[in-house]
Write a protein that holds these residues in place. Structure first.
Motif, short mmCIF file in Angstrom:
data_model
loop_
_atom_site.label_atom_id
_atom_site.label_comp_id
_atom_site.label_asym_id
_atom_site.label_seq_id
_atom_site.Cartn_x
_atom_site.Cartn_y
_atom_site.Cartn_z
N ASP A 1 0.83 -1.22 0.00
CA ASP A 1 0.00 0.00 0.00
C ASP A 1 0.86 1.26 0.00
O ASP A 1 0.38 2.35 0.27
CB ASP A 1 -0.95 0.00 1.20
N SER B 1 3.28 1.96 2.05
CA SER B 1 3.57 2.44 3.42
C SER B 1 4.96 2.04 3.91
O SER B 1 5.32 2.36 5.05
CB SER B 1 2.52 1.88 4.39
N LYS C 1 8.65 2.30 4.86
CA LYS C 1 9.43 3.48 5.23
C LYS C 1 10.84 3.39 4.63
O LYS C 1 11.50 2.35 4.72
CB LYS C 1 9.53 3.61 6.75
N THR D 1 7.49 7.53 3.51
CA THR D 1 6.94 6.29 2.98
C THR D 1 7.14 6.34 1.47
O THR D 1 7.40 7.41 0.89
CB THR D 1 5.44 6.15 3.30
N HIS E 1 4.91 6.09 -0.71
CA HIS E 1 3.83 6.96 -1.23
C HIS E 1 4.22 8.43 -1.11
O HIS E 1 3.99 9.22 -2.04
CB HIS E 1 2.53 6.67 -0.48
#
Length: 404
Positions: free
Chosen positions: A246, A248, A250, A287, A289
């Motif tokens: 997703d 997420s 790091k 992240t 994203h």
């Protein structure tokens, strides 16, 4: 004849001790430049183990730092920045390359005349490795590859070559410092073969050359990088960026210039970095994203993502790895769907809590937002002042660095 006699008499008088002492009185022979209040022979080169090196000048590219560095992997992404940092301080850089004569051509402009020396070599030929190391007193190993080919496996490129270089450097007898560039997250228990190979290389290098310094940079960002450029190219071509999981996971990306500065700082310190491991991450943790958002903002495109679960991403990227050594032709180089990198993204990759970092090397790393990612402007639709997210023309006078 009288003129010749006078010249001979003058030469004899100048060679006499009394004449030399009088000349020293009139023109003092000091180690300072005229009008300068700093020593002529000055360098920040490490005093431990390299104090006998001849160095002179004020530290610029036309000075002599005393360093003769063989930089393996100099033609790669990080290599050009390390060569530039070494050359601008007056070091001679030996550049081993195995491709065409044009591979190291861009590096020759970074140093003074004759200071960047390209040398053809074969990484599988021990005699050619010894030849490019013969006149060096410092070795940096930047060799690394995050994907396999039919000719080179992860283990050979990232582990075996590093071990061989460290062994040869130790046998050389005149190599004072050895810098091994590894990767943040390198561990024998990593799901990534690349990171496991890097961890094995660290152990082998320190065993063969105990005085070596290990640098573990995080994912590097810069003009020629394979993170932001890959995403931007994919987004411009297909209109979206795939996020594994997703998005997420790091990460702690770092500006490539800071990593190069860290390598040179470790090389020129007072010996405190000998035998130590440094983890070089940027000042901020993102992240995946969040980092993709920075990319979309810089290229001025509306962000679109497709979340790809890890099992599906692995299934898409696995066929290349299966067929790699089974087909009689080379397969395309993986970009986003690289199985090993997908496996690495299943775990967070950040600097350890008690690790030695940029601060221990005296360097303040740059934040990514701003100059380090400005190279992405070239992906903007319609030119640097435009883009899909800009609805009206921008006044040219407001563009940084523009003047009529």
């Amino acid at each position: 004849m009288q003129a010749i006699s006078r010249r001979l008499a003058q030469q004899q008088s100048l060679n006499s001790p009394s004449s030399i002492s009088s000349l020293k009185f009139i023109y003092p022979l000091s180690h300072h430049y005229c009008g300068a209040d700093r020593p002529r022979y000055e360098s920040t080169l490490a005093t431990r183990g390299v104090g006998h090196l001849v160095r002179k000048g004020t530290g610029g590219r036309s000075s002599v730092s005393g360093i003769v560095a063989t930089v393996f992997g100099a033609t790669g992404f990080l290599g050009r920045y390390v060569v530039q940092q070494l050359a601008k301080m007056g070091s001679q850089v030996l550049v081993p390359f195995r491709g065409s004569e044009d591979s190291p051509r861009h590096l020759k402009l970074m140093g003074d005349l004759g200071q960047i020396v390209p040398m053809k070599y074969n990484p599988r030929d021990e005699s050619s490795i010894k030849a490019v190391m013969a006149k060096a007193n410092v070795v940096l190993n930047l060799i690394g590859r995050e994907y396999e080919t039919r000719n080179y496996s992860f283990e050979e490129v990232n582990h075996s070559m590093a071990e061989q270089l460290a062994t040869i450097a130790k046998e050389h007898g005149g190599i004072l410092r050895f810098i091994q560039v590894s990767c943040l997250g390198a561990s024998s228990s990593s799901p990534s073969r690349f990171l496991r190979a890097k961890a094995a290389a660290e152990e082998s290098v320190l065993k063969a050359f105990p005085e070596a310094t290990i640098l573990r940079p995080a994912g590097m960002i810069g003009t020629e990088d394979r993170i932001m450029n890959t995403w931007a190219h994919f987004a411009k071509k297909y209109g979206f960026v795939p996020l594994f999981g997703d998005g997420s996971t790091k990460i702690q990306p770092v500006y490539v210039v800071d990593v190069a500065a860290g390598a040179v700082s470790a090389l020129t310190d007072d010996g405190t970095s000998i035998g130590k491991v440094y983890e070089l991450g940027g000042p901020e943790i993102f992240t995946v994203h969040d980092l993709a958002e920075i990319m979309f903002d810089m290229i001025r495109e509306w962000p679109h993502y497709v979340k790809v679960p890890f099992p599906i991403a692995k299934a898409i990227s696995t066929p290349r790895e299966i067929l790699l050594n089974k087909v009689p032709f080379p397969l395309p180089t993986p970009s986003i769907f690289n199985l090993d990198q997908i496996l690495a993204l299943t775990q967070d990759t950040v600097v350890s809590e008690n690790a030695l970092t940029f601060n221990d090397l005296g360097i303040a790393p740059h934040k990514l937002k701003g100059y380090p990612v400005e190279f992405l402007i070239s992906y903007r639709k319609g030119g640097p002042q435009f883009g899909s997210t800009v609805s009206e023309k921008v006044d040219p006078d407001s563009f940084p660095g523009f003047s009529r």
